[in-house]
Design a protein around this motif. Structure first.
Motif, PDB file in Angstrom:
ATOM      1  N   THR A 191       0.927  -1.230  -0.357  1.00 11.20           N
ATOM      2  CA  THR A 191       0.375  -0.363   0.584  1.00 11.20           C
ATOM      3  C   THR A 191       0.393   1.389   0.341  1.00 11.20           C
ATOM      4  O   THR A 191       0.072   2.540  -0.818  1.00 11.20           O
ATOM      5  CB  THR A 191      -1.129   0.213   1.153  1.00 11.20           C
ATOM      6  N   ALA A 192       2.191   0.981   0.489  1.00  7.12           N
ATOM      7  CA  ALA A 192       2.888   2.601   0.612  1.00  7.12           C
ATOM      8  C   ALA A 192       3.542   2.749  -0.955  1.00  7.12           C
ATOM      9  O   ALA A 192       3.760   3.684  -1.418  1.00  7.12           O
ATOM     10  CB  ALA A 192       3.907   1.700   1.322  1.00  7.12           C
ATOM     11  N   ALA A 193       3.611   1.597  -1.369  1.00  7.83           N
ATOM     12  CA  ALA A 193       4.425   2.110  -2.688  1.00  7.83           C
ATOM     13  C   ALA A 193       3.638   2.584  -3.767  1.00  7.83           C
ATOM     14  O   ALA A 193       3.578   2.923  -4.284  1.00  7.83           O
ATOM     15  CB  ALA A 193       4.792   0.536  -3.252  1.00  7.83           C
ATOM     16  N   ILE A 194       2.639   1.988  -3.631  1.00  7.66           N
ATOM     17  CA  ILE A 194       0.867   2.440  -4.601  1.00  7.66           C
ATOM     18  C   ILE A 194       1.018   3.462  -3.938  1.00  7.66           C
ATOM     19  O   ILE A 194       0.168   5.101  -4.976  1.00  7.66           O
ATOM     20  CB  ILE A 194      -0.359   1.059  -4.519  1.00  7.66           C
ATOM     21  N   SER A 195       1.041   4.160  -2.741  1.00  7.59           N
ATOM     22  CA  SER A 195       0.239   5.226  -2.811  1.00  7.59           C
ATOM     23  C   SER A 195       1.822   6.713  -2.699  1.00  7.59           C
ATOM     24  O   SER A 195       1.496   6.925  -3.359  1.00  7.59           O
ATOM     25  CB  SER A 195      -0.010   6.136  -0.508  1.00  7.59           C
ATOM     26  N   GLU A 196       2.840   6.138  -2.377  1.00  8.71           N
ATOM     27  CA  GLU A 196       3.676   6.570  -3.260  1.00  8.71           C
ATOM     28  C   GLU A 196       3.446   6.657  -4.745  1.00  8.71           C
ATOM     29  O   GLU A 196       4.016   7.754  -5.487  1.00  8.71           O
ATOM     30  CB  GLU A 196       5.339   6.159  -2.974  1.00  8.71           C
ATOM     31  N   LEU A 197       3.206   5.871  -6.079  1.00  8.39           N
ATOM     32  CA  LEU A 197       3.468   5.779  -6.801  1.00  8.39           C
ATOM     33  C   LEU A 197       2.299   6.887  -7.258  1.00  8.39           C
ATOM     34  O   LEU A 197       2.795   7.563  -8.643  1.00  8.39           O
ATOM     35  CB  LEU A 197       2.977   4.206  -7.745  1.00  8.39           C
ATOM     36  N   GLU A 198       1.518   6.732  -6.861  1.00  6.12           N
ATOM     37  CA  GLU A 198       0.103   7.013  -7.805  1.00  6.12           C
ATOM     38  C   GLU A 198       0.498   9.021  -7.108  1.00  6.12           C
ATOM     39  O   GLU A 198      -0.396   9.922  -7.981  1.00  6.12           O
ATOM     40  CB  GLU A 198      -1.208   7.751  -6.462  1.00  6.12           C
ATOM     41  N   ALA A 199       1.218   9.781  -5.948  1.00  2.00           N
ATOM     42  CA  ALA A 199       1.977  10.849  -5.075  1.00  2.00           C
ATOM     43  C   ALA A 199       3.375  11.238  -6.769  1.00  2.00           C
ATOM     44  O   ALA A 199       3.342  12.374  -7.130  1.00  2.00           O
ATOM     45  CB  ALA A 199       2.800  10.748  -4.274  1.00  2.00           C
ATOM     46  N   THR A 200       3.068  10.507  -7.541  1.00  2.00           N
ATOM     47  CA  THR A 200       3.643  10.510  -9.295  1.00  2.00           C
ATOM     48  C   THR A 200       3.097  11.170  -9.720  1.00  2.00           C
ATOM     49  O   THR A 200       3.502  12.281 -10.734  1.00  2.00           O
ATOM     50  CB  THR A 200       4.556   9.965  -9.564  1.00  2.00           C
ATOM     51  N   GLN A 201       1.501  11.757  -9.642  1.00  2.00           N
ATOM     52  CA  GLN A 201       0.755  11.571 -10.952  1.00  2.00           C
ATOM     53  C   GLN A 201      -0.020  10.774 -11.969  1.00  2.00           C
ATOM     54  O   GLN A 201       0.436  11.298 -12.997  1.00  2.00           O
ATOM     55  CB  GLN A 201       0.875  13.041 -11.254  1.00  2.00           C
ATOM     56  N   VAL A 202       0.882   8.962 -11.818  1.00  2.00           N
ATOM     57  CA  VAL A 202       1.376   8.446 -12.925  1.00  2.00           C
ATOM     58  C   VAL A 202      -0.333   8.022 -13.612  1.00  2.00           C
ATOM     59  O   VAL A 202      -1.151   7.918 -14.008  1.00  2.00           O
ATOM     60  CB  VAL A 202       1.937   7.302 -11.928  1.00  2.00           C
ATOM     61  N   MET A 203      -1.496   8.069 -12.646  1.00  2.00           N
ATOM     62  CA  MET A 203      -2.844   8.067 -12.611  1.00  2.00           C
ATOM     63  C   MET A 203      -2.634   9.074 -13.914  1.00  2.00           C
ATOM     64  O   MET A 203      -3.652   8.619 -14.576  1.00  2.00           O
ATOM     65  CB  MET A 203      -3.167   8.305 -11.819  1.00  2.00           C
TER      66      MET A 203
END
Length: 169
Positions: free
Chosen positions: A66-78
């Motif tokens: 969940t932390a790694a996915i949260s970090e990914l979301e924070a990069t605006q990858v969505m």
């Protein structure tokens, strides 16, 4: 793992509760596990014990994931994934199939009229929650949810290496 799920053990519920930092509720299975055996994704009943409809069948609980996915979301990858989805017809078709598969899995457990046509993570037309999409991918395996697969490929966590902590509930 697709429904029906083996019944979670008391130890599974204890571990998930520790992962979440609260009592796990209405868990009906553990469709994905860490290589060490700890829960990574829970399956939650489509209708909670209090009667609330709950659309999120596959819920990511593993703290490192969940932390790694949260970090990914924070990069605006969505935004990037949304652009790919908007431009790629094959991706659109695969994402629609992921949506339909998700609903079929949930409805194989219980048909909840209030949830008709609703899956999770923005499917089938948006990229809204990578946690839900990654949880779906981890549960059903690669090749079903293309956005969940992309998120798992891009995040700093991998399901092949244990990153569990000792959970005390």
């Amino acid at each position: 793992m697709r429904p029906p799920f083996p019944t979670p053990t008391a130890e599974d519920i204890r571990l998930v509760s520790a992962q979440l930092g609260r009592l796990a509720r209405d868990v009906i299975g553990i469709p994905a596990r860490c290589v060490c055996g700890a829960p990574t994704v829970v399956a939650t009943a489509p209708r909670l014990a209090d009667g609330t409809p709950f659309p999120t069948l596959y819920y990511l609980t593993h703290p490192a994931a969940t932390a790694a996915i949260s970090e990914l979301e924070a990069t605006q990858v969505m935004n990037e994934f949304s652009q790919v989805l908007a431009e790629d017809e094959a991706m659109q078709a695969a994402y629609l199939l992921a949506h339909e598969t998700y609903i079929a899995d949930r409805e194989s457990i219980l048909l909840v009229p209030e949830l008709e046509g609703i899956s999770a993570g923005g499917m089938p037309v948006r990229v809204k929650c990578l946690h839900a999409l990654a949880g779906h991918s981890l549960s059903v395996g690669p090749g079903i949810n293309p956005i969940g697969d992309l998120a798992l490929a891009r995040c700093s966590w991998t399901p092949t290496v244990c990153q569990c902590l000792v959970y005390d509930a």
